[in-house]
Design an enzyme around this catalytic site. Structure first.
Site, PDB file in Angstrom:
ATOM      1  N   ASP A 425       0.762  -1.347  -0.015  1.00  0.00           N
ATOM      2  CA  ASP A 425       0.079   0.135  -0.040  1.00  0.00           C
ATOM      3  C   ASP A 425       0.822   1.269   0.057  1.00  0.00           C
ATOM      4  O   ASP A 425       1.812   1.371   0.868  1.00  0.00           O
ATOM      5  CB  ASP A 425      -0.818  -0.038   1.228  1.00  0.00           C
ATOM      6  CG  ASP A 425      -1.937   1.144   1.270  1.00  0.00           C
ATOM      7  OD1 ASP A 425      -2.845   0.849   0.493  1.00  0.00           O
ATOM      8  OD2 ASP A 425      -1.576   2.133   1.857  1.00  0.00           O
ATOM      9  N   GLU A 468      -4.713   2.286  -4.308  1.00  0.00           N
ATOM     10  CA  GLU A 468      -3.266   2.563  -4.054  1.00  0.00           C
ATOM     11  C   GLU A 468      -2.661   1.033  -3.688  1.00  0.00           C
ATOM     12  O   GLU A 468      -1.322   0.972  -3.090  1.00  0.00           O
ATOM     13  CB  GLU A 468      -2.845   3.504  -3.301  1.00  0.00           C
ATOM     14  CG  GLU A 468      -3.406   3.654  -1.859  1.00  0.00           C
ATOM     15  CD  GLU A 468      -4.619   4.052  -1.435  1.00  0.00           C
ATOM     16  OE1 GLU A 468      -4.835   4.509  -0.269  1.00  0.00           O
ATOM     17  OE2 GLU A 468      -5.276   4.218  -2.380  1.00  0.00           O
TER      18      GLU A 468
END
Length: 550
Positions: A425, A468
């Site tokens: 992430d 993301e």
């Protein structure tokens, strides 16, 4: 000549020698089968004789024995007429076939030296060029800027050499004309030196060099001069490294793409070996199958990008086999290319209509074979990518990466090998979007995706899990080993410079990892990796954490 090409030629000579040694036995087998057929006429037995002669036509053409192939081709045409008419051979036809078989025997006893000379001439002229590792030449008399650019490029796996003097670059590019040139337009003593030197060098080269110009000026006049000097791209300073890498990747496809996976099915061992050697020399991964009973296992394990099939084979025809393949889940869209010495247009058309995508006639020039396979695989990958790939990064989308994870877990359990799953992430990604804009955020995601693809092995599988978040399936790797690899990528990513509106910034990521030794199915290993990712964020981000809590 490099070693791989020399090895290829040596292999071709060995295959040609093996073909010559096997010829007497093959021709004797054809004669015996024909004699038995005359004593006991049977259409199926005639089909077998025809197939054997057809194989001889293809093999002799492939290895450059033109006279032998012409004799065998005349014999094959006579047998084909019998097959089409489905009638017993008459005396005239029998005499014609007997004469052709005599001609085959006479050819076999020709001096071996003359036959070998044909082979030497054929393969010296037609071996394919091997792909070399793509190198980047950065040419700029501002050494500090050039070295920083080289460092950024090296993070993405490119081999970079910096030149501060034009004469040294000029000598180097003649030694390595396949290198991609990043040429600054302006030098301290000449505002157009980069363009001038490239014009001179291009005129001296047989093939045009690939050069990308870098300049602080965006004037049309300078851009025109850059194009006239062979420029394939023009970038203005300050350089946006993400845009530069996009450009480089488009010119250096062989370095960045996963090798093509080619399955070849042919009952001739020598022809199989020949085609496999040609394709392997071009960087493809090839699996050759001689016995059709081994096809199913190979199809499921190898997962080919394209399948090459001979039309005539002992147990079944290539067309029948293609029909079977088309009924297997997951192989409906895989290109099937018939590779045969069959030159009858109607037969080719029938094969194309029945489960095939293309028809290549033996013998095929090595470069044309590589080109035909490359075109088919690229098109298939593009179409498949539209269905399973994320539009921004080109990675597997969420659904596809989960399917890949399930498939790889089944495979690892069957082979009793380790497998790890990593969740990545981007740290504070909302802040990146809020501060620098969504376009800059997209470039960050593309940079991370590219870095993962280039730094991981070809056997590892990367996907965009959503937003993301990224997911990585690392085969044959336990969690501690996976953590070491991802940790190195984390360090490199944290050093990358991103740019927006002339502002530079850096970004980091956090990662959580779990393996199937502790979490044996898709659901548990996904949840465990996600929990490890949460722990990495809770501990301060920009780190890699492993979950081993069963």
């Amino acid at each position: 000549m490099n070693s791989s090409v020399a090895d290829f030629q040596e292999k071709m000579h060995l295959l040609a020698d093996a073909f010559i040694k096997e010829l007497p036995e093959k021709i004797a087998d054809i004669e015996t089968s024909w004699q038995q057929l005359q004593n006991d006429w049977d259409v199926e037995a005639l089909q077998i004789v025809h197939r054997k002669v057809h194989g001889l036509v293809g093999s002799s053409k492939t290895f450059g024995f033109e006279e032998l192939s012409q004799i065998a081709d005349t014999l094959e045409q006579a047998l084909k007429i019998l097959l089409q008419n489905k009638t017993f051979v008459d005396e005239l036809q029998s005499n014609e076939i007997h004469l052709q078989m005599q001609a085959l025997n006479q050819w076999v006893h020709k001096p071996e030296k003359a036959q070998t000379q044909i082979i030497v001439e054929k393969f010296n002229n037609n071996y394919p060029d091997s792909d070399e590792v793509c190198r980047i030449f950065v040419v700029d008399d501002d050494q500090e800027a050039a070295q920083e650019l080289a460092l950024q490029l090296s993070y993405y796996g490119y081999e970079v050499e910096v030149f501060g003097q034009l004469d040294k670059f000029r000598a180097a590019i003649k030694e390595d004309p396949n290198a991609i040139v990043l040429m600054d337009v302006e030098f301290s003593d000449d505002s157009m030196a980069g363009i001038r030197i490239m014009k001179e060098i291009q005129q001296e080269m047989t093939d045009p060099l690939q050069v990308m110009f870098i300049s602080p000026n965006d004037d049309l006049a300078i851009r025109l001069e850059a194009v006239r000097a062979g420029g394939v791209a023009y970038l203005t300073k300050p350089i946006n490294s993400a845009e530069l890498i996009d450009q480089l990747d488009s010119f250096a496809v062989p370095q960045t793409q996963e090798p093509f996976r080619v399955l070849i099915i042919d009952d001739s061992a020598t022809v199989l070996a020949y085609h496999a050697a040609v394709l392997e020399l071009s960087g493809m991964v090839v699996r050759a199958v001689e016995k059709t009973d081994a096809v199913m296992k190979t199809l499921l394990e190898f997962n080919p990008d394209v399948i090459l099939i001979d039309v005539y084979m002992p147990e079944c025809s290539g067309i029948e086999l293609a029909k079977v393949i088309r009924q297997i889940d997951g192989l409906l869209s895989v290109p099937i290319v018939y590779l045969s010495s069959e030159n009858d247009f109607n037969t080719q058309l029938e094969a194309m209509c029945l489960a095939g995508d293309d028809f290549l006639v033996k013998p095929i020039d090595p470069k044309r074979l590589v080109s035909a396979v490359t075109m088919r695989v690229r098109r298939a990958r593009l179409l498949r990518g539209l269905m399973v790939r994320d539009g921004l990064t080109g990675l597997f989308n969420h659904t596809a990466i989960k399917e890949q994870l399930g498939r790889e877990i089944v495979r690892s359990n069957r082979l009793k090998t380790p497998l790890s799953f990593a969740m990545i992430d981007v740290d504070f990604f909302k802040k990146v979007n809020d501060t620098y804009g969504h376009a800059a955020g997209d470039r960050v995601l593309k940079s991370l995706a590219r870095l993962l693809k280039q730094r991981l092995r070809g056997t590892d599988i990367v996907g965009r899990y959503g937003g993301e978040e990224f997911a990585v399936i690392m085969t044959d790797t336990n969690a501690p080993e996976a953590a070491k690899v991802i940790e190195e990528i984390r360090k490199v990513f944290s050093r990358l410079l991103h740019m927006n509106d002339n502002r530079e910034f850096k970004v980091t990521f956090s990662c959580g990892i779990a393996d199937i030794k502790h979490f044996p199915d898709v659901k548990s290993v996904s949840e465990a990796a996600d929990k490890a990712l949460y722990d990495a964020k809770r501990k301060g981000r920009n780190q890699v954490t492993i979950n081993t809590d069963d």
